[in-house]
Design a protein around this motif. Structure first.
Motif, PDB file in Angstrom:
ATOM      1  N   UNK A 102      62.243  28.234  74.042  1.00 26.48           N
ATOM      2  CA  UNK A 102      61.776  28.767  72.750  1.00 26.48           C
ATOM      3  C   UNK A 102      61.245  27.639  71.863  1.00 26.48           C
ATOM      4  N   UNK A 103      61.956  26.508  71.843  1.00 31.90           N
ATOM      5  CA  UNK A 103      61.496  25.365  71.044  1.00 31.90           C
ATOM      6  C   UNK A 103      60.156  24.842  71.551  1.00 31.90           C
ATOM      7  N   UNK A 104      60.002  24.835  72.881  1.00 29.73           N
ATOM      8  CA  UNK A 104      58.729  24.383  73.449  1.00 29.73           C
ATOM      9  C   UNK A 104      57.593  25.300  73.008  1.00 29.73           C
ATOM     10  N   UNK A 105      57.849  26.602  73.004  1.00 31.60           N
ATOM     11  CA  UNK A 105      56.820  27.559  72.573  1.00 31.60           C
ATOM     12  C   UNK A 105      56.494  27.368  71.096  1.00 31.60           C
ATOM     13  N   UNK A 106      57.514  27.146  70.272  1.00 37.09           N
ATOM     14  CA  UNK A 106      57.292  26.930  68.833  1.00 37.09           C
ATOM     15  C   UNK A 106      56.445  25.685  68.605  1.00 37.09           C
ATOM     16  N   UNK A 107      56.722  24.651  69.386  1.00 36.34           N
ATOM     17  CA  UNK A 107      55.965  23.403  69.259  1.00 36.34           C
ATOM     18  C   UNK A 107      54.490  23.631  69.544  1.00 36.34           C
ATOM     19  N   UNK A 108      54.195  24.331  70.636  1.00 38.69           N
ATOM     20  CA  UNK A 108      52.797  24.556  70.988  1.00 38.69           C
ATOM     21  C   UNK A 108      52.123  25.528  70.031  1.00 38.69           C
ATOM     22  N   UNK A 109      52.895  26.472  69.498  1.00 40.44           N
ATOM     23  CA  UNK A 109      52.318  27.407  68.542  1.00 40.44           C
ATOM     24  C   UNK A 109      51.860  26.659  67.289  1.00 40.44           C
ATOM     25  N   UNK A 110      52.665  25.721  66.822  1.00 36.31           N
ATOM     26  CA  UNK A 110      52.285  24.923  65.652  1.00 36.31           C
ATOM     27  C   UNK A 110      51.075  24.051  65.962  1.00 36.31           C
ATOM     28  N   UNK A 111      51.067  23.468  67.168  1.00 36.87           N
ATOM     29  CA  UNK A 111      49.943  22.632  67.569  1.00 36.87           C
ATOM     30  C   UNK A 111      48.665  23.456  67.659  1.00 36.87           C
ATOM     31  N   UNK A 112      48.788  24.672  68.171  1.00 36.23           N
ATOM     32  CA  UNK A 112      47.644  25.560  68.328  1.00 36.23           C
ATOM     33  C   UNK A 112      47.078  25.964  66.962  1.00 36.23           C
ATOM     34  N   UNK A 113      47.960  26.129  65.982  1.00 36.45           N
ATOM     35  CA  UNK A 113      47.525  26.515  64.643  1.00 36.45           C
ATOM     36  C   UNK A 113      46.807  25.371  63.939  1.00 36.45           C
ATOM     37  N   UNK A 114      47.182  24.125  64.277  1.00 37.34           N
ATOM     38  CA  UNK A 114      46.582  22.965  63.621  1.00 37.34           C
ATOM     39  C   UNK A 114      45.231  22.595  64.208  1.00 37.34           C
ATOM     40  N   UNK A 115      45.106  22.727  65.534  1.00 35.64           N
ATOM     41  CA  UNK A 115      43.879  22.253  66.180  1.00 35.64           C
ATOM     42  C   UNK A 115      43.684  22.936  67.524  1.00 35.64           C
ATOM     43  N   UNK A 116      42.593  22.586  68.160  1.00 36.74           N
ATOM     44  CA  UNK A 116      42.300  23.118  69.483  1.00 36.74           C
ATOM     45  C   UNK A 116      43.278  22.540  70.503  1.00 36.74           C
ATOM     46  N   UNK A 117      43.684  23.347  71.460  1.00 33.36           N
ATOM     47  CA  UNK A 117      44.486  22.844  72.573  1.00 33.36           C
ATOM     48  C   UNK A 117      43.790  23.207  73.870  1.00 33.36           C
ATOM     49  N   UNK A 118      44.167  22.542  74.946  1.00 33.63           N
ATOM     50  CA  UNK A 118      43.514  22.785  76.230  1.00 33.63           C
ATOM     51  C   UNK A 118      43.826  24.189  76.735  1.00 33.63           C
ATOM     52  N   UNK A 119      42.985  24.669  77.643  1.00 32.33           N
ATOM     53  CA  UNK A 119      43.194  26.010  78.198  1.00 32.33           C
ATOM     54  C   UNK A 119      44.518  26.100  78.941  1.00 32.33           C
ATOM     55  N   UNK A 120      44.911  25.018  79.632  1.00 30.46           N
ATOM     56  CA  UNK A 120      46.169  25.046  80.380  1.00 30.46           C
ATOM     57  C   UNK A 120      47.362  25.159  79.428  1.00 30.46           C
ATOM     58  N   UNK A 121      47.268  24.520  78.268  1.00 24.05           N
ATOM     59  CA  UNK A 121      48.362  24.623  77.294  1.00 24.05           C
ATOM     60  C   UNK A 121      48.344  25.984  76.608  1.00 24.05           C
ATOM     61  N   UNK A 122      47.164  26.528  76.418  1.00 21.00           N
ATOM     62  CA  UNK A 122      47.087  27.864  75.836  1.00 21.00           C
ATOM     63  C   UNK A 122      47.684  28.889  76.798  1.00 21.00           C
ATOM     64  N   UNK A 123      47.454  28.693  78.096  1.00 16.31           N
ATOM     65  CA  UNK A 123      48.066  29.561  79.099  1.00 16.31           C
ATOM     66  C   UNK A 123      49.585  29.451  79.019  1.00 16.31           C
ATOM     67  N   UNK A 124      50.096  28.220  78.928  1.00 11.61           N
ATOM     68  CA  UNK A 124      51.542  28.008  78.823  1.00 11.61           C
ATOM     69  C   UNK A 124      52.096  28.682  77.570  1.00 11.61           C
ATOM     70  N   UNK A 125      51.355  28.590  76.472  1.00  2.94           N
ATOM     71  CA  UNK A 125      51.784  29.205  75.216  1.00  2.94           C
ATOM     72  C   UNK A 125      51.939  30.711  75.366  1.00  2.94           C
ATOM     73  N   UNK A 126      51.095  31.320  76.175  1.00  3.74           N
ATOM     74  CA  UNK A 126      51.183  32.768  76.406  1.00  3.74           C
ATOM     75  C   UNK A 126      52.210  33.121  77.476  1.00  3.74           C
ATOM     76  N   UNK A 127      52.520  32.163  78.345  1.00  2.00           N
ATOM     77  CA  UNK A 127      53.477  32.395  79.433  1.00  2.00           C
ATOM     78  C   UNK A 127      54.927  32.241  78.977  1.00  2.00           C
ATOM     79  N   UNK A 128      55.187  31.272  78.115  1.00  2.44           N
ATOM     80  CA  UNK A 128      56.560  30.948  77.728  1.00  2.44           C
ATOM     81  C   UNK A 128      57.347  32.118  77.136  1.00  2.44           C
TER      82      UNK A 128
END
Length: 258
Positions: A102-128
């Motif tokens: 859950x913490x990992x997902x929260x981290x990427x969600x904040x990163x995604x809101x601030x800036x662009x992230x790679x497609x592989x990380x966006x996939x992880x964000x939706x998978x977690x």
């Protein structure tokens, strides 16, 4: 126009029938001299193969996640996390690991809101979210609708059905691999033989319900050979495994990855 969630739910419903009603029926297995029950296992993602053959250490999984968080160059430890969930069941996952995810997902969600992230990380964000939805999850989170919607968002307007078919085909192949591995681990189980045959039949007939699936003649012929003349458990497991692996190899990268 049908919503993306509805399209995904309708598309994925075709694979649910191949998961097997037996998964909801309690039965006992014998393995390595010990007996165990899989009551309710089908609803929690328990893999008989992982249960029987993998030594699951929760601290090893958490350590892999910690190393990944400390080094952005590392890939997310999908195999460790999935292997653990398959061995203990989705609903019995250890709370500390669920908190890590859950913490990992929260981290990427904040990163995604601030800036662009790679497609592989966006996939992880939706998978977690599928890993920590035991309490507050919905049907959409349980079947991974957000992952399918991510894949659809990356496809062109004219390729949406092809994307859905490829993603669903990858799920069918993954299911067939799990059932084939379980049969190899439990060759004397009539129930597991039936489950493996059902999953293999889905491979053999995949173009009947997923006409745009990336399955070539090799996938079909291997699956059909596995079903012919009620072959032995080892032969069925071997041919089904090869058929599913060929299908996964021909699937688009993100469908295969997810």
């Amino acid at each position: 126009m049908m919503s993306a969630s509805r399209q995904v739910s309708d598309a994925l419903s075709s694979t649910r029938k191949f998961e097997g009603r037996e998964a909801l029926i309690p039965y006992r297995h014998e393995f390595a001299g010990s007996s165990f029950s899989t009551e309710g296992a089908g609803t929690s993602g328990l893999s008989l193969y992982a249960l029987c053959t993998r030594k699951t250490e929760i601290e090893d999984v958490r350590r892999a996640i910690s190393c990944w968080q400390e080094n952005d160059a590392l890939n997310f430890p999908y195999s460790e996390v999935v292997g653990y969930f398959q061995a203990v069941g989705r609903n019995q996952a250890a709370p500390p690991l669920i908190s890590d995810l859950r913490r990992a997902a929260d981290r990427y969600q904040k990163e995604f809101q601030r800036s662009e992230i790679s497609a592989s990380r966006e996939l992880l964000l939706n998978w977690l979210p599928m890993t920590f939805d035991q309490v507050d999850g919905t049907y959409d989170s349980y079947i991974g609708a957000s992952v399918a919607e991510f894949l659809i968002s990356k496809s062109s307007a004219g390729n949406i059905l092809t994307t859905i078919d490829a993603f669903t085909a990858a799920l069918v192949a993954d299911l067939a691999i799990i059932e084939a591995q379980a049969l190899a681990a439990l060759p004397g189980s009539g129930t597991q033989y039936a489950r493996a045959r059902a999953a293999t039949r889905a491979l053999a007939r995949i173009h009947d319900f997923l006409p745009q699936a990336p399955a070539d003649s090799t996938v079909i012929s291997l699956a059909e050979a596995a079903l012919r003349n009620r072959c032995s458990a080892s032969d069925l497991a071997e041919k089904a495994l090869k058929s599913a692996e060929v299908l996964l190899e021909s699937s688009p990268y993100y469908s295969r990855r997810s």
